[in-house]
Design an enzyme around this catalytic site. Structure first.
Site, short mmCIF file in Angstrom:
data_model
loop_
_atom_site.label_atom_id
_atom_site.label_comp_id
_atom_site.label_asym_id
_atom_site.label_seq_id
_atom_site.Cartn_x
_atom_site.Cartn_y
_atom_site.Cartn_z
N SER A 50 0.84 -1.21 0.00
CA SER A 50 0.00 0.00 0.00
C SER A 50 0.88 1.25 0.00
CB SER A 50 -0.88 0.01 1.25
OG SER A 50 -0.07 0.22 2.40
N ASP A 83 -1.30 -1.70 -3.96
CA ASP A 83 -2.65 -1.72 -3.41
C ASP A 83 -3.15 -0.28 -3.24
OD1 ASP A 83 -4.89 -2.89 -2.21
OD2 ASP A 83 -4.01 -2.84 -0.20
N GLU A 135 -11.46 0.24 -9.51
CA GLU A 135 -12.50 0.00 -8.50
C GLU A 135 -13.73 0.85 -8.77
OE1 GLU A 135 -11.27 -0.02 -4.41
OE2 GLU A 135 -13.32 0.07 -3.66
N HIS A 179 -12.77 -2.47 4.98
CA HIS A 179 -11.40 -2.58 5.49
C HIS A 179 -11.35 -2.60 7.01
CE1 HIS A 179 -10.47 -0.85 1.41
NE2 HIS A 179 -9.70 -1.92 1.45
N SER A 225 -10.76 -9.62 5.24
CA SER A 225 -10.30 -10.34 6.44
C SER A 225 -11.49 -10.87 7.21
CB SER A 225 -9.46 -9.40 7.32
OG SER A 225 -8.12 -9.38 6.86
N ASN A 265 -8.45 -9.84 -1.01
CA ASN A 265 -7.44 -9.07 -0.27
C ASN A 265 -7.53 -9.31 1.23
OD1 ASN A 265 -7.02 -7.94 -2.77
ND2 ASN A 265 -7.21 -5.82 -2.07
P1 13P Z 1 -8.76 -6.17 5.31
O1 13P Z 1 -8.59 -4.92 6.14
O2 13P Z 1 -10.09 -6.76 5.47
O3 13P Z 1 -7.66 -7.14 5.56
O4 13P Z 1 -8.64 -5.72 3.77
C1 13P Z 1 -7.40 -5.54 3.17
C2 13P Z 1 -7.52 -4.88 1.84
O5 13P Z 1 -8.56 -4.77 1.24
C3 13P Z 1 -6.27 -4.40 1.25
O6 13P Z 1 -6.51 -3.67 0.08
O1 G3H Z 2 -6.69 -1.73 2.17
C1 G3H Z 2 -5.81 -1.32 2.89
C2 G3H Z 2 -4.74 -2.19 3.41
O2 G3H Z 2 -5.18 -2.88 4.53
C3 G3H Z 2 -3.51 -1.39 3.64
O3 G3H Z 2 -3.59 -0.65 4.80
O4 G3H Z 2 -2.89 1.68 4.26
O5 G3H Z 2 -2.65 0.75 6.58
O6 G3H Z 2 -1.16 -0.06 4.73
P1 G3H Z 2 -2.51 0.52 5.11
ZN ZN Z 3 -8.33 -2.60 0.02
#
Ligand code: 13P
Ligand code: G3H
Ligand code: ZN
Length: 324
Positions: A50, A83, A135, A179, A225, A265
């Protein structure tokens, strides 16, 4: 084998009713835990980075860690993916810097702007054989860099225009995932006979309508998740405080993987496994201070969690060869 783009993986995943795990990587132990599981289970994998990960660990370190995993796991195909790329320049910098796939996330912008920015990324990426994910729709969630206070489901009537107008290789849609570790408020859930909160079902009707309009086209689910309750308990029993942390039921993800969803993801589950394990270690060994001693069990638990996802949720264990 060298890093690959996602084309072959998605073709195979679509045809054979499984999904590729896209796991977020932020440091060496996470890269190792994920790829050791994939190597042992002979699973193709997407390692994703990310904007926040690049800011934390530095682009070069992350690319080199992933390249090291490719050397250690020569028999599985690995994609290095950006990402939630926020703009063309970030995507370009990742394409120029060795990524084999990028996401341009303009989903919070009006449709026409989303199409315009995404098409620009596709035009550049495809010159270098890099895959692009776009997206439509926004996920509710509490993640910092990618938060949208209120989510809105993808409108199936927009998808053909978006895919035709951009040339993207895959499409992330919003069907009720979100998320982070707190995906559903308790008041959104029902309570089953065991007193366990059951989240609302994903909108499979939207997924099916989208895939009817986009035959053979790979769909992506973010925010997938499952927030394993054994790790929530581990966190809470060892000084943490994560009340009402709830995720997406794994059976629903398995069902989505059988349909058009080719990429799922997962980030928060890895964070939870790592944090729970380290909290427990500190609680049980207050005298220890060698990071290797607490990162080792954390890495081992990430590996077992990923193995479970590959085998029981994504269905991609044993599929490495057909994705090459
Ligand atoms: P989670 O926060 O559900 O693990 O999703 C991760 C995600 O979508 C990363 O792009
Ligand atoms: O979708 C987001 C991912 O979980 C990445 O999260 O921006 O904290 O790295 P982050
Ligand atoms: Zn995401």
């Amino acid at each position: 084998m060298a890093l690959v783009n996602s084309k072959k993986m998605f073709e195979q995943a679509y045809k054979n009713g499984y999904a590729i795990g896209a796991f977020n990587v932020n440091n060496m132990e996470i890269v190792q835990g994920i790829t050791e599981a994939c190597k042992e289970e002979k699973a193709p994998v997407i390692l994703q980075v990310s904007k926040g990960a690049r800011a934390y660990a530095n682009h070069t370190y992350l690319v080199k860690l992933v390249e090291a995993a490719v050397i250690e796991c020569p028999d599985i195909p690995v994609v290095l993916h950006l990402d939630h790329g926020p703009d063309f320049d970030t995507c370009k910098s990742c394409i120029d810097g060795g990524f084999t796939s990028v996401m341009i996330d303009y989903s919070s912008h009006p449709l026409e702007e989303n199409i315009e920015e995404t098409a620009k990324v596709v035009e550049y990426a495809h010159k270098y054989g890099v895959s692009v994910e776009g997206e439509l729709g926004t996920l509710a969630g509490i993640e910092d860099e990618v938060s949208h206070a209120v989510g809105s489901y993808t409108r199936p009537e927009d998808v053909e225009k978006f895919v035709k107008g951009t040339g993207v290789d895959s499409l992330a849609i919003a069907i009720g995932t979100s998320h982070g570790g707190y995906k559903f408020k308790p008041e959104q859930c029902t309570v089953n006979e065991q007193g366990i909160l059951v989240p609302p079902a994903l909108r499979f009707d939207i997924l099916k309508e989208v895939s009817k309009r986009l035959p053979n086209f790979p769909i992506v689910l973010h925010g997938s998740s499952s927030v394993p309750q054994n790790y929530v308990k581990m966190v809470n029993e060892n000084g943490g405080k994560m009340p009402n942390a709830i995720g997406v039921p794994e059976e629903q993800l398995r069902e989505a993987a059988r349909l058009a969803v080719c990429k799922i993801n997962i980030d928060s589950d890895l964070r939870l496994a790592m944090t729970g394990t380290i909290r427990q270690f500190f609680n049980e060994h207050p005298d220890k201070f060698d990071p290797r001693e607490y990162l080792k069990p954390a890495r081992a638990n990430i590996k077992e969690l990923v193995r479970h996802k590959l085998v029981d949720v994504l269905g991609c264990a044993g599929k490495a060869d057909e994705c090459k």
